[in-house]
Every structure is written in structure tokens, then in C-alpha cells.
Design a protein around this motif. Structure first.
Motif, PDB file in Angstrom:
ATOM      1  N   ILE A 402     -10.586 -10.312   9.346  1.00 19.86           N
ATOM      2  CA  ILE A 402      -9.377 -10.752   8.649  1.00 19.86           C
ATOM      3  C   ILE A 402      -9.092  -9.796   7.488  1.00 19.86           C
ATOM      4  O   ILE A 402      -9.976  -9.456   6.702  1.00 19.86           O
ATOM      5  CB  ILE A 402      -9.539 -12.183   8.099  1.00 19.86           C
ATOM      6  N   LEU A 403      -7.819  -9.361   7.397  1.00 18.45           N
ATOM      7  CA  LEU A 403      -7.342  -8.577   6.251  1.00 18.45           C
ATOM      8  C   LEU A 403      -5.998  -9.143   5.832  1.00 18.45           C
ATOM      9  O   LEU A 403      -5.098  -9.283   6.664  1.00 18.45           O
ATOM     10  CB  LEU A 403      -7.224  -7.093   6.605  1.00 18.45           C
ATOM     11  N   PHE A 404      -5.879  -9.465   4.527  1.00 21.59           N
ATOM     12  CA  PHE A 404      -4.605  -9.962   3.999  1.00 21.59           C
ATOM     13  C   PHE A 404      -4.058  -8.954   3.004  1.00 21.59           C
ATOM     14  O   PHE A 404      -4.764  -8.501   2.100  1.00 21.59           O
ATOM     15  CB  PHE A 404      -4.786 -11.318   3.308  1.00 21.59           C
ATOM     16  N   GLU A 405      -2.772  -8.579   3.180  1.00 18.45           N
ATOM     17  CA  GLU A 405      -2.129  -7.630   2.278  1.00 18.45           C
ATOM     18  C   GLU A 405      -0.936  -8.302   1.605  1.00 18.45           C
ATOM     19  O   GLU A 405      -0.379  -9.272   2.118  1.00 18.45           O
ATOM     20  CB  GLU A 405      -1.664  -6.392   3.049  1.00 18.45           C
ATOM     21  N   ASP A 406      -0.548  -7.775   0.418  1.00 11.70           N
ATOM     22  CA  ASP A 406       0.581  -8.330  -0.320  1.00 11.70           C
ATOM     23  C   ASP A 406       1.887  -7.666   0.109  1.00 11.70           C
ATOM     24  O   ASP A 406       1.922  -6.901   1.083  1.00 11.70           O
ATOM     25  CB  ASP A 406       0.359  -8.178  -1.825  1.00 11.70           C
ATOM     26  N   VAL A 407       2.968  -7.969  -0.620  1.00 13.69           N
ATOM     27  CA  VAL A 407       4.281  -7.440  -0.244  1.00 13.69           C
ATOM     28  C   VAL A 407       4.355  -5.932  -0.411  1.00 13.69           C
ATOM     29  O   VAL A 407       5.242  -5.282   0.148  1.00 13.69           O
ATOM     30  CB  VAL A 407       5.391  -8.116  -1.079  1.00 13.69           C
ATOM     31  N   GLU A 408       3.440  -5.344  -1.197  1.00 10.07           N
ATOM     32  CA  GLU A 408       3.432  -3.898  -1.383  1.00 10.07           C
ATOM     33  C   GLU A 408       2.436  -3.229  -0.458  1.00 10.07           C
ATOM     34  O   GLU A 408       2.066  -2.066  -0.662  1.00 10.07           O
ATOM     35  CB  GLU A 408       3.088  -3.562  -2.831  1.00 10.07           C
ATOM     36  N   ASN A 409       1.992  -3.945   0.596  1.00  7.05           N
ATOM     37  CA  ASN A 409       1.054  -3.423   1.592  1.00  7.05           C
ATOM     38  C   ASN A 409      -0.267  -2.999   0.972  1.00  7.05           C
ATOM     39  O   ASN A 409      -0.890  -2.006   1.395  1.00  7.05           O
ATOM     40  CB  ASN A 409       1.680  -2.250   2.356  1.00  7.05           C
ATOM     41  N   THR A 427     -20.444  -1.782  -0.149  1.00  5.23           N
ATOM     42  CA  THR A 427     -20.381  -1.210  -1.506  1.00  5.23           C
ATOM     43  C   THR A 427     -19.001  -0.671  -1.849  1.00  5.23           C
ATOM     44  O   THR A 427     -18.711  -0.414  -3.015  1.00  5.23           O
ATOM     45  CB  THR A 427     -21.409  -0.089  -1.642  1.00  5.23           C
ATOM     46  N   ILE A 428     -18.146  -0.486  -0.852  1.00  7.91           N
ATOM     47  CA  ILE A 428     -16.811   0.067  -1.094  1.00  7.91           C
ATOM     48  C   ILE A 428     -15.840  -1.081  -1.391  1.00  7.91           C
ATOM     49  O   ILE A 428     -15.729  -2.024  -0.612  1.00  7.91           O
ATOM     50  CB  ILE A 428     -16.319   0.884   0.121  1.00  7.91           C
ATOM     51  N   ASP A 429     -15.152  -1.005  -2.522  1.00  8.71           N
ATOM     52  CA  ASP A 429     -14.173  -2.009  -2.914  1.00  8.71           C
ATOM     53  C   ASP A 429     -12.819  -1.666  -2.294  1.00  8.71           C
ATOM     54  O   ASP A 429     -12.228  -0.632  -2.591  1.00  8.71           O
ATOM     55  CB  ASP A 429     -14.059  -2.053  -4.441  1.00  8.71           C
ATOM     56  N   LEU A 430     -12.347  -2.555  -1.416  1.00  9.83           N
ATOM     57  CA  LEU A 430     -11.067  -2.319  -0.736  1.00  9.83           C
ATOM     58  C   LEU A 430      -9.898  -2.950  -1.466  1.00  9.83           C
ATOM     59  O   LEU A 430      -8.743  -2.742  -1.082  1.00  9.83           O
ATOM     60  CB  LEU A 430     -11.126  -2.868   0.692  1.00  9.83           C
ATOM     61  N   GLY A 431     -10.158  -3.737  -2.515  1.00 11.67           N
ATOM     62  CA  GLY A 431      -9.093  -4.436  -3.215  1.00 11.67           C
ATOM     63  C   GLY A 431      -8.064  -3.499  -3.823  1.00 11.67           C
ATOM     64  O   GLY A 431      -8.392  -2.432  -4.382  1.00 11.67           O
ATOM     65  N   ASN A 432      -6.780  -3.857  -3.631  1.00 13.22           N
ATOM     66  CA  ASN A 432      -5.627  -3.147  -4.213  1.00 13.22           C
ATOM     67  C   ASN A 432      -5.407  -1.777  -3.594  1.00 13.22           C
ATOM     68  O   ASN A 432      -4.634  -0.975  -4.122  1.00 13.22           O
ATOM     69  CB  ASN A 432      -5.776  -3.022  -5.724  1.00 13.22           C
ATOM     70  N   ARG A 433      -6.066  -1.473  -2.477  1.00 13.39           N
ATOM     71  CA  ARG A 433      -5.813  -0.215  -1.782  1.00 13.39           C
ATOM     72  C   ARG A 433      -4.708  -0.401  -0.741  1.00 13.39           C
ATOM     73  O   ARG A 433      -4.481  -1.500  -0.245  1.00 13.39           O
ATOM     74  CB  ARG A 433      -7.078   0.301  -1.082  1.00 13.39           C
ATOM     75  N   LYS A 434      -4.003   0.670  -0.420  1.00 17.42           N
ATOM     76  CA  LYS A 434      -3.015   0.621   0.640  1.00 17.42           C
ATOM     77  C   LYS A 434      -3.693   0.308   1.972  1.00 17.42           C
ATOM     78  O   LYS A 434      -4.760   0.865   2.280  1.00 17.42           O
ATOM     79  CB  LYS A 434      -2.266   1.952   0.742  1.00 17.42           C
ATOM     80  N   THR A 435      -3.068  -0.593   2.754  1.00 14.03           N
ATOM     81  CA  THR A 435      -3.667  -0.994   4.028  1.00 14.03           C
ATOM     82  C   THR A 435      -3.861   0.192   4.954  1.00 14.03           C
ATOM     83  O   THR A 435      -4.898   0.315   5.630  1.00 14.03           O
ATOM     84  CB  THR A 435      -2.770  -2.045   4.702  1.00 14.03           C
TER      85      THR A 435
END
Length: 594
Positions: A402-409, A427-435
Motif C-alpha cells: 500500500i502507498l498513499f500519496e497526497d494531491v501533490e503526488n 532505513t530509507i524515509d519515503l515520506g514527502n517524496r515524489k511517488t
């Protein structure tokens, strides 16, 4: 003593000057007092707002910062601190781990500040541990600047109003008082008690409303005609008294020192239903009109003090109306003295406050509703947190990625299955990255990355559900991709949900089943079912193209001898070897079946 004549200038009248100065002084004192009170209230209100903001920081941010600090996510903590400093009046926020500064945002550059420290608590294995301290600093400089600015504006505007009113009063005094006083003074100088002179007249407009000057002119003329006007003056005075006393809104009465009712106005009928005559006949006035025995005992004690000259204001009592209704009222009284300072009784005033009691009751109900709403909000917040924890656990236990993205992808959430499918380290933080940039951290490689990129670009920017798309990995795995738009309760688009599933094992099983359904289990050649399907296809194709086809059928001679002499295992070996030799001679558009 000299008297100003009718030609006295507006600025030379001593009385006018004294009145003007007194108006200015009184207005200035009142203005200063009200301004100071208003500024103090404004300052306290602003400080209350700052305290409210600090409480909101404690309620909203401490749990989130504790989670990030426990995870040692310095970037997330810094972002949260920067969010706190965006709140009005908050200039600095920092997180300390013991004596060590762990993260901070803003600058502590104000002269007057409010500083608060909140412990950061983390529940670990059922034990609350203090892992750090959140320090928040709010500035009071803007509040002080705002209050000073408001003080200047209020004082300037009130000063202008004061001088404007003083000028108007000076003009009004001269136009409506000073010139008439001059005329009256001249007339008084010309009066002779031995002769009858023309009655005093100020020659005013006939349509003007009667005022004090008319009373004064009447008094002067009555003094001149004192023999026949004395009784008239007394009668007029009595009429004026009743005009004022009988038509007041409050219930007014005069009680003698021995407790007997001397006079009561008609408002008693409007408030209690009893007429003045009925009140005169009451032996225990006004206690008999009270509805509560406790009120009667209390008021009897207070009235005993009134007969000795005490003063009481706004005692709340409940009256019993003649028709049975109960009315809340505020009772006050004060002593009455004659010209020789002899006690003549007390005057009581009763005001209907039923509407105030209704307002008070409604306010209490509203307060109860607000308290109930606050409790409900806290319960809903707790339920929301529990539901969030359950949903997080559910998503973590799922095999679907599961991956959820915001309106700015940008990535808002990924579950562990997503990282396992794409071989992305924890260990890699995926938060706030472009999908579209997430796969750069994948430990696997797509078999056709260009085909996948075109598919992603077609989906991003749309608000529709995508079709299932298969991704072939370089390591042989097959992953399906599906995405759904996510809308809030008002139908607004808030992001997109991407779902990934590893179907490699299912695909291998399906291919194996297809192979077993179409192939001979011994030689691997097409079986009778597949032969019939291919035969029908070739016949249709030959007929459509008006071409020719060929069917070659052969059998193995003496094969039974091999089975009988060397056994079925040797026979199977021969069949496999022959199938292999013949298959090597078959072209791509030909089939070989058993």
C-alpha cells in the motif's frame, strides 16, 4: 456682587467657563479611567490568547514530537518545531534530550516572553518514559505594541470628542441658559412689590417643550402674585410628584417607621396583580407577597434594619403573583428623612428580573451543552486514535503493498508489504517524496522500465481508478499495480491509493496447469486436446487463405516388442528420445503432438 447682563459674551461668562472646565475635567477623568480599563482588558485578552496557543501546542504536538523523538527522526522533529513557530506569537521551539539540545526552530529574540516546558512521554511496553523536554517561547512584544497603538488612537479620539462636546455645551449654555438668565435678572431688578408689573416672558417659541426656564418664569410670576398663586404652586407640585412616582417602571412604596404602608404606586398591580388598596389592607406588607418562607424570614430580618435607617440594594426574592405565578424580583430600600433630619420611614423599590433569571438559566444550559460537547470531542478523538492504530496494524499485516500519496503526488504512507515487494530498505524515509521517484530506492529492476513510466505518467494527474497493470521484474517476479482516487466526505480529491500484489507464485501455478492441460505428461508434446484445437485453427486458416496444408501421421513398428522385452521404462525412454529427435526438425509454424 455683579450680574452679567444679556449682552455678556459667550467667552466672558464666569458660569459658562466653569461649566466648560468641569465638563472637560470630568470627561477627561472618565476617558482616562475607561481607556485604562479597556487597554488592560485588551492586554489580558491577548495574553489569554497566547496561553491558549501554548495549551494547544501541548495538546496537539507533544505526542507527535514524542513519537518522532523516540524514532530519532531529527528531520521530522525539526519540521514539527518549525510548524509550531508558525503559530502567531510563538517565536522559538526546541527539544532537549536531557541537557543536550536535540532540535530547535525559530529565534528567542524578544524582550518580553512567556516560556513553557512540556515533558515528552513515550509509552514503551506499558511503562511511561520521559524521553525529552519540549520548550516553547512566546513573545509579548507584539501585544505591547498593539496595546500602545490602541492607547494612542483611543486617547486621541476621546480627546477630540471631549473638546467637541465641551464646545457644544458652551454654545448650548450660552444660547439656551445664559441669555435667559440675563433677561430674568433684568426683570428681577425692575420688580416692585408695591406695583403690578407686566408678567415675565422670555418670548420663546410657542411650540417648545416646557423646561426649567418655564418653571423659573412661573415662580417669578407666582412670587408677584403670591396671594392667589400659593395654593396653585402647591397643587402643581403635587401633580408633578404623582406624574413621576405613579408612572415609574419599578414598584415603589413608602413605609412608615412602624412598618405601615403609607404610599405605593400603581406598578404594584402590574407586577403582583394586587391593587394599591389591597396593599394598604395587608397587615404584613410586603412580606405577604413573597412566595418562599425562607425569603420571608430573611427579608423580615433585613427590614428590621431598614426601620433603623439602613440601606440595602438588589436583594433577590421570589414574589407570588395574585394569579399564582412566581416572579423573580430585586428589592432595594433606603431611609427617608424630613427637612429636620427626622426619620420618616423607608422607600422601597422592586424591579422585575424574571428575564434576567431566564437569561441566566439559558446560559447555564449552554455551558452544560458546551461541556458535553467538549467531552464528546475528547471521546471522538480517543476513538479516532484507536481506529488509526487498528488501521495501521491491519495495513502492516496485509500482503498487499500500500502507498498513499497526497494531491501533490507526494508519499504520505507506505506499509511494510510495499517495501518487501519493491525491496526498499526500512532505513530509507519515503515520506514527502515524489511517488515517481520512490522506485529509485528499490533493490530490484523492472524488465521494461519505459513501459512502466508511460503507464505512471498516464495515471498521475487524473482522478480516476486505473486498470490493473502487470509489472515484470528482472528477477522473474510478476507484480500487479492498481490505483484508486481518494476523496473526502465532501467529495474533494485528497490523494491516490496505490495497491501492489506479488502474483509470481500464482502465475507460475497457472502456467503449470496450462502446460499439464495441453501437454503429454511423458514426452511433453501437445496432447490430443491441443492437437484438435490446432487442427481446427489450421483448417480455418487454409480455407480463408485458399491455401494448402498437410497432416502427417506415423506409428512406431515393433514398439510392443520393446515393452515386452525390455520393460515399459525402456519403452518410455524410446518415446522420449524419438519425440526429442522429431521436435528438433519441426518448424515454428508446425506442431508435433502425440
Amino acid at each position: 456682587m455683579s450680574f452679567p447682563n444679556k449682552r455678556t459674551s459667550i467667552f466672558k461668562s464666569p458660569l459658562a467657563r466653569r461649566l466648560t472646565i468641569q465638563i472637560i475635567l470630568v470627561s477627561t477623568a472618565i476617558t482616562l479611567f475607561l481607556t485604562v480599563a479597556q487597554l488592560y482588558w485588551m492586554y489580558q485578552s491577548e495574553l489569554t490568547g497566547v496561553e491558549t496557543e501554548l495549551r494547544q501546542v501541548k495538546q496537539v504536538h507533544t505526542n507527535a514530537i514524542s513519537q518522532s523523538l523516540w524514532a530519532t527522526n531529527h528531520k521530522e522533529v525539526t519540521l514539527q518545531l518549525e510548524g509550531i513557530t508558525q503559530i502567531p506569537n510563538i517565536i522559538y521551539a526546541a527539544v532537549h534530550e536531557g541537557k543536550r539540545l536535540w532540535a530547535e526552530a525559530g529565534r528567542e529574540n524578544a524582550h518580553n516572553t512567556i516560556k513553557r516546558q512540556y515533558p515528552l512521554i513515550k509509552q514503551h511496553r506499558g511503562v511511561a518514559q520521559r524521553i525529552g523536554t519540549l520548550t516553547v517561547v512566546a513573545s509579548k512584544d507584539k501585544i505591547q505594541d498593539y496595546v500602545i497603538t490602541q492607547a494612542i488612537i483611543i486617547l486621541a479620539s476621546n480627546a477630540f470628542k471631549t473638546f467637541l462636546v465641551a464646545g457644544f455645551m458652551l454654545f448650548f449654555f450660552h444660547n439656551h441658559i445664559n441669555r435667559y438668565l440675563s433677561r430674568i435678572t433684568d426683570h428681577m431688578h425692575q420688580l416692585d412689590i408695591q406695583t403690578i408689573t407686566k408678567p415675565l416672558s422670555l418670548k420663546r417659541i410657542d411650540t417648545h417643550q416646557p423646561d426649567e426656564f418655564d418653571t423659573l418664569v412661573d415662580a417669578v410670576n407666582k412670587m408677584h402674585y403670591k396671594t392667589n398663586k400659593a395654593h396653585t404652586d402647591l397643587t402643581d407640585s403635587k401633580d408633578q410628584f404623582h406624574a413621576i412616582a405613579d408612572y415609574t417602571i419599578d414598584w415603589e412604596s413608602w413605609v412608615s417607621p412602624d412598618g405601615q404602608l403609607i404610599w405605593v404606586n400603581p406598578s404594584v398591580t402590574r407586577m403582583t396583580g394586587y391593587t394599591p388598596d389591597e396593599c394598604y389592607e395587608m397587615s404584613d406588607y410586603p412580606l405577604s407577597i413573597l412566595s418562599d418562607m425562607e425569603h420571608q424570614k430573611y427579608l423580615r430580618l433585613e427590614l428590621s434594619g431598614a426601620t433603623r435607617g439602613s440601606t440595602v440594594e438588589n436583594i433577590e426574592v421570589q414574589l407570588q403573583h395574585k394569579d399564582g405565578r412566581k416572579i423573580w424580583a430585586a428589592m432595594s430600600w433606603q431611609p427617608i428623612y424630613d427637612s429636620e433630619n427626622q426619620f420618616r420611614g423607608y422607600r422601597s423599590s422592586v424591579r422585575d428580573i424574571s428575564y434576567l433569571k431566564e437569561i441566566e438559566e439559558n446560559l447555564n444550559k449552554q455551558v452544560q451543552l458546551l461541556e458535553h460537547a467538549e467531552h464528546t470531542q475528547k471521546d471522538l478523538l480517543q476513538i479516532t486514535r484507536q481506529e488509526k492504530a487498528r488501521l495501521t496494524s491491519l495495513l502492516s499485516a496485509m500482503k498487499l503493498g500500500i502507498l498513499f500519496e497526497d494531491v501533490e503526488n507526494r508519499v504520505m504512507y507506505t506499509n511494510p508489504a510495499f517495501r518487501r515487494i519493491w525491496l526498499i530498505p526500512d532505513t530509507i524515509d519515503l515520506g514527502n517524496r515524489k511517488t515517481i521517484d520512490v522506485l529509485e530506492f528499490s533493490g530490484n529492476v523492472l524488465a521494461r522500465p519505459d513501459h512502466f513510466s508511460r503507464h505512471i505518467l498516464q495515471i498521475i494527474g487524473t482522478h480516476e481508478t486505473s486498470e490493473t497493470f502487470e509489472l515484470s521484474m528482472a528477477d522473474g517476479r510478476v507484480v500487479t499495480q492498481l490505483s484508486y482516487p481518494v476523496n473526502d466526505q465532501d467529495g474533494r480529491y485528497i490523494g491516490r491509493l496505490w495497491v501492489y500484489e506479488d502474483i509470481t507464485r500464482e502465475r507460475q501455478t497457472a502456467e503449470q496447469l496450462i502446460y499439464l492441460a495441453e501437454r503429454d505428461s511423458l514426452t511433453g508434446l501437445y496432447n490430443r486436446h491441443r492437437f484438435q484445437e490446432e487442427m481446427m485453427r489450421i483448417l480455418v486458416e487454409v480455407d480463408r487463405n485458399d491455401a494448402h496444408g498437410a497432416l502427417l501421421f506415423f506409428d512406431l513398428d515393433e514398439f510392443k516388442y520393446i515393452n515386452d522385452t525390455y520393460g515399459h521404462r525402456a519403452g518410455d525412454t524410446v518415446l522420449i528420445r524419438i519425440a526429442g529427435e522429431v521436435s528438433s526438425l519441426i518448424r515454428r509454424n508446425e506442431i508435433f503432438s502425440r
